[in-house]
Design an enzyme around this catalytic site. Structure first.
Site, PDB file in Angstrom:
ATOM      1  N   GLU A 299      44.468 -20.929  47.941  1.00 24.03           N
ATOM      2  CA  GLU A 299      45.601 -21.800  48.276  1.00 24.03           C
ATOM      3  C   GLU A 299      46.550 -21.102  49.255  1.00 24.03           C
ATOM      4  OE1 GLU A 299      49.764 -21.841  47.020  1.00 24.03           O
ATOM      5  OE2 GLU A 299      48.673 -22.246  45.163  1.00 24.03           O
TER       6      GLU A 299
ATOM      7  N   GLU B 172      54.174 -12.928  43.439  1.00 20.46           N
ATOM      8  CA  GLU B 172      54.390 -14.157  42.682  1.00 20.46           C
ATOM      9  C   GLU B 172      54.109 -13.919  41.203  1.00 20.46           C
ATOM     10  OE1 GLU B 172      52.995 -18.850  42.915  1.00 20.46           O
ATOM     11  OE2 GLU B 172      52.242 -17.405  44.372  1.00 20.46           O
TER      12      GLU B 172
ATOM     13  N   HIS C 152      43.879 -19.641  43.318  1.00 25.45           N
ATOM     14  CA  HIS C 152      45.269 -19.433  43.734  1.00 25.45           C
ATOM     15  C   HIS C 152      45.330 -18.656  45.049  1.00 25.45           C
ATOM     16  CE1 HIS C 152      49.434 -17.519  42.803  1.00 25.45           C
ATOM     17  NE2 HIS C 152      49.563 -18.577  43.574  1.00 25.45           N
TER      18      HIS C 152
END
Length: 1003
Positions: A130, A208, A127
């Site tokens: 990314e 997030e 993640h």
């Protein structure tokens, strides 16, 4: 980058593909690019799909699916020379006639690696990577270069990380496609991923995660993963946060690990690319070959998970868990771990089982449980996301929304579930059921509406990780083979001794003696773990089928006539009012563009009784929800046949939408109308009590979200007579069944009904359907002077603040929304606001999110509140990091900086932005639903400006940079402040400040 799961994120390893029989099996070479590639078989498509497809594999192993959206037209450039230069200026060779209808182009790249491949000592690495690849490349070193290029031209870009794949995608105007591809490809060729960017993006990943913390779905998922075998990649933490990416690792180790992970897994042979544009296939091919040929390939195999079998064959999985939810709800989840099913996509055995267990019609499991008022909703099946279906296992689950009485009879509910499963096992697979499902999916595929380009390429790139080229499109849409053995295998796995039980309920609903005495490591979820009593396992195993159970009968709503109406020579461009009385206005437009056997019937039942008081507003909500659940058994066959109906409490009453294959929509509307009339006769006290309790929980849960609460506060301050969820929550408990029955009679007694009928429907038929509805309801017009209207409060000049404490003490997220009010809507003001949002969106994100890391979600958007225009700037921040007051001040500092951005903007740059906005407005509707939605908004909001887009384009042509600069100075703090009207709404669980007095001035 969103970590929202997308369908088919699972990956079973790159499929070995063979060339189409008869094709040249040697590598081909593009004369223009001199790049070798091979052509793979072409995907099978729907008869209604006019796009052309071609699949190629580059020499570096990257597989690309090229999608030419219908035939090339004269308004599309045919070479990569027909694009903007790096300064955004168009080349002398025009690529499009700006007066032509436009379409968006899109690209998605999926990599066969996800969080399952995270290093054990660095959870969240996939993640984090990314995020980091977006931080500039050697060719385009500026951190926000790509996002800036896309957003300034009206496009969008994003990415998501799942367990087995990572997907990147963007959408842009066709004129910008090659330049965007060039920038996009560099993320995978030579991303910078500098040390200086690590600290900022690490904060973004943590923000997030903090936003995901209150979501019960993610909390359940993480707890379930922790029940897998501890030495496997399934027992992991995919999100990443400051603990895993900062506290538990040094900066140097993280930096080194990041680059090592990318070089190991971001290899061309594990990448699948889908690109769609209104360009010829050879042009799209040349783009892909030039931009992606240099993506490095290491030819290393993916991480080997073949030894990972029976992931959930643990004693921890086969227990009962009582989980404390963040929301107020009662839910029962039954889960089983099955062998992987990805290779059975042609028969989808779990789908056949879930179709029956999840059926809502007569004789179904839900029908029986609902009559007992123990369960209000039920779904079943294997999930579509990586943690639920992948190359190692598939989770089959039954999700039930329980009532309080259902929780009290928990073990009996589970016994009834096994009674139904045992019936299915006893009867065995039924080919009739399979064929009915196949018929429905075949029809749906044949008449599938065109999707948005970005959605098409995203799904395609992920499907390419799963299926051979021929099945890229059909693999996730069609059924091919009847496989009774696999269906039996799935049913035989659904036994009590292999089951995981999860019960979500608050502490006051726990059985005596139970406590939430355990805490999940990452999300902090409180839970209790219990053994499942042996006597209950035995009883469930032996549960006999109930006589009330039955398999679904033949579906009366299945469409047989798919005839498309003949075209009219004089066809109106917009809906026409074909019926107008003091009771109804009917707008109608026959579809002659998409030519599908589909229609939409939208109704707006207007009655002021629905909005007079908070109690009447709550009555409308419970009436709507009860109507929906009372319809569900009889209406479910229509839903299975791909006919749909929806209800929604709207500003002035109730809206109802009915859509699908047109032949039998009138039958569905007649059935719904009868339920309007019979509502009081079929409602029971038990169902009323259960739904009222669910409604009260719904109000409470809505208030827990800071962003939802902030928006409600803004509207409450602005709109006269606006009813909030809090007001409805306060009065809902006093509502009785007799109140609801009386409301149902009063609501339909007097109405004004707005209707839009659009699609494959004849004018006379539309008239007949509406007249039949009115005749059946026997309603009368609204009394004179009772038609409901709303007034909007004028925000005082200067600044007004409303700062409140969040209802959710366990949510660290804050919402800061600054609303800047303009005035009564004019086309010019609306277009100036749209231009401003387009200009400022990227620098706002770059400043407040990327550089200052104030929060993960940062956005701006224009608003129209009952005809009063304005715009908002919103930041969702973490109260543990920054106060709402600090974030609000940073927003205002950006607003001042925006004045400089506008002052420094060149005339050429402004004209380019204006042209791009015009092009986005000229983008054609991709399916009929887009057109219907736009027309319905005009009718429901009572604007009736069906040619709004044309008017907006005409206004945009005349707007100058000086107009935008002057408007900004006039409506923000930088100017003379005559029209500076700002309302700042802040929701936080730390600051507790009373809201200032609500202003009284109204227009």
């Amino acid at each position: 980058m969103n970590k929202t799961p997308v369908e088919n994120k699972s990956q079973k390893g790159q499929t070995e593909l063979t060339l189409r029989k008869g094709s040249n099996e040697s590598l081909m070479s593009s004369g223009q690019n001199n790049v070798e590639f091979e052509v793979l078989p072409t995907p099978v498509k729907s008869d209604n799909d006019k796009k052309e497809y071609k699949v190629i594999r580059l020499k570096n192993g990257l597989t690309a699916c090229l999608i030419s959206d219908q035939k090339p037209t004269q308004d599309v450039g045919l070479s990569k020379g027909n694009h903007e230069d790096e300064n955004g200026h168009e080349s002398s060779e025009k690529c499009a006639d700006e007066n032509k209808e436009q379409k968006m182009a899109a690209t998605s790249l999926c990599i066969g690696v996800g969080s399952f491949s995270d290093p054990k000592d660095i959870p969240g690495m996939a993640h984090f990577l990314e995020h980091m690849v977006f931080m500039g490349s050697e060719k385009f070193p500026q951190e926000n270069d790509f996002s800036s290029f896309i957003s300034k031209r009206g496009g969008l870009d994003n990415a998501s990380t799942d367990c087995s794949v990572t997907t990147f995608y963007f959408q842009c105007l066709e004129r910008d496609l090659f330049t965007a591809l060039d920038k996009f490809a560099q993320f995978f060729i030579s991303p910078l991923m500098k040390k200086g960017s690590i600290a900022r993006e690490r904060e973004a990943v943590d923000s997030e995660f903090q936003m995901a913390l209150p979501a019960d779905s993610y909390r359940k998922e993480q707890l379930l993963l922790s029940l897998a075998k501890s030495d496997t990649p399934v027992n992991f933490f995919p999100w990443g946060n400051l603990t895993t990416l900062r506290d538990n690792i040094s900066e140097d180790e993280l930096y080194s690990g990041l680059h090592t992970f990318r070089k190991r897994h971001y290899s061309a042979h594990r990448m699948t690319l889908a690109i769609q544009g209104r360009l010829p296939l050879d042009v799209l091919q040349s783009y892909v070959l030039e931009c992606f040929n240099n993506v490095p390939c290491n030819n290393l195999p993916p991480r080997d998970f073949s030894h990972c079998k029976d992931m959930f064959d643990t004693t921890q999985f086969r227990k009962m868990y009582y989980i404390q939810p963040m929301n107020d709800l009662i839910q029962l989840d039954l889960a089983w771990a099955l062998p992987p099913l990805l290779d059975k996509y042609k028969s989808r055995p779990s789908g056949a089982v879930s179709f029956l267990i999840g059926h809502k019609g007569k004789g179904s499991l839900l029908s029986y449980l609902k009559k007992k008022v123990w369960v209000l909703g039920l779904t079943a099946g294997t999930g579509q996301y990586g943690s639920e279906s992948n190359s190692m296992y598939a989770i089959f689950a039954i999700y039930m929304t329980l009532t309080k009485e259902g929780l009290e009879h928990l073990f009996e509910v589970i016994e009834i579930v096994f009674s139904y499963i045992n019936m299915l096992r006893k009867i065995g697979p039924q080919e009739r059921i399979f064929q009915e499902i196949k018929t429905i999916t075949d029809t749906s595929f044949k008449f599938a509406a065109e999707g948005k380009a970005v959605e098409v390429v995203t799904e395609m790139s992920e499907n390419m990780q799963l299926y051979p080229p021929e099945d890229y499109i059909t693999g996730s849409n069609l059924l091919f083979d009847y496989d009774p053995e696999s269906i039996e295998m799935v049913l035989n796995c659904l036994t009590p001794d292999k089951m995981n039980i999860s019960v979500l309920c608050n502490k006051n609903n726990l059985q005596p003696g139970l406590n939430f005495d355990k805490t999940e490591k990452w999300f902090g979820t409180k839970y209790s773990k219990q053994d499942i009593p042996e006597q209950w396992l035995k009883k469930w195993q032996e549960a006999s089928p109930l006589r009330e159970f039955a398999l679904p009968s033949s579906n009366i709503f299945l469409t047989e006539d798919f005839t498309i109406l003949q075209e009219d020579e004089q066809h109106p461009k917009y809906p026409e009012k074909i019926l107008s009385t003091d009771l109804v206005e009917l707008w109608y437009r026959k579809d002659q563009k998409f030519k599908l056997p589909i229609a939409y019937y939208n109704f707006y039942f207007i009655n002021p009784v629905a909005i007079q008081t908070p109690k009447s507003a709550a009555l409308l909500d419970i009436y709507m929800n009860l109507l929906d659940i009372l319809l569900s058994e009889e209406g479910y066959p229509a839903e299975v046949a791909h006919l749909s109906y929806t209800f929604d409490a709207y500003d002035k009453g109730l809206t109802m939408g009915v859509a699908g294959y047109n032949q039998k929509l009138h039958v569905l509307i007649e059935m719904i109308t009868k339920h309007f009339l019979n509502f009081g006769d079929i409602l029971t006290q038990e169902m009323f009590d259960a739904m009222k309790d669910k409604l009260i929980k719904g109000y409470y849960n809505y208030l827990l979200d800071p962003s939802d609460l902030a928006e409600e506060l803004r509207l409450y301050i602005l709109i006269d007579n606006y009813k909030t969820s809090l007001e409805k929550y306060m009065v809902a408990s006093s509502i009785t069944m007799e109140d609801v029955k009386a409301f149902s009679r009063e609501f339909v007694n007097n109405l004004f009904i707005k209707v839009l009928v659009q699609g494959n429907v004849a004018r006379d038929h539309a008239n007949n359907v509406v007249n039949n509805l009115i005749t059946t309801l026997k309603c009368q017009p609204l009394p004179p002077d009772t038609y409901p209207n709303f007034r909007v409060t004028q925000v005082p000049t200067g600044e007004t603040f409303c700062v409140v404490e969040s209802f959710n003490k366990n949510d660290c997220n804050s919402d800061i929304t600054n609303y800047y009010q303009c005035g009564p809507d004019t086309t010019k003001d609306s277009m100036i606001i749209e231009l401003l949002m387009m200009i400022l969106e990227e620098p706002l994100f770059d400043t407040l999110r990327t550089k200052e890391q104030l929060g993960y979600s940062v956005n701006c958007c224009g608003t129209n509140t009952f005809g009063i225009t304005g715009f908002t700037i919103t930041v969702v921040a973490q109260a543990t990091k920054n106060s709402t007051d600090y974030v609000e001040k940073r927003i205002e500092i950006f607003v001042k900086q925006a004045s400089d951005i506008l002052a420094d903007m060149s005339e050429q740059s402004f004209e380019d932005t204006k042209k791009d906005l015009i092009k986005t407005k000229r983008c054609s509707d991709v399916d009929l639903s887009n057109e219907v939605s736009r027309n319905w908004t005009e009718i429901a909001e009572e604007f009736y400006i069906f040619d709004r887009t044309e008017k907006e384009i005409a206004e945009l042509e005349n707007i100058k940079l000086s107009d935008v600069q002057q408007w900004w100075e006039t409506h923000t703090r930088g100017g003379n402040e005559e029209n500076f009207r700002k309302l700042s709404v802040q929701v936080s669980n730390i600051q507790i400040i009373s809201a200032k007095k609500k202003p009284k001035i109204t227009w």
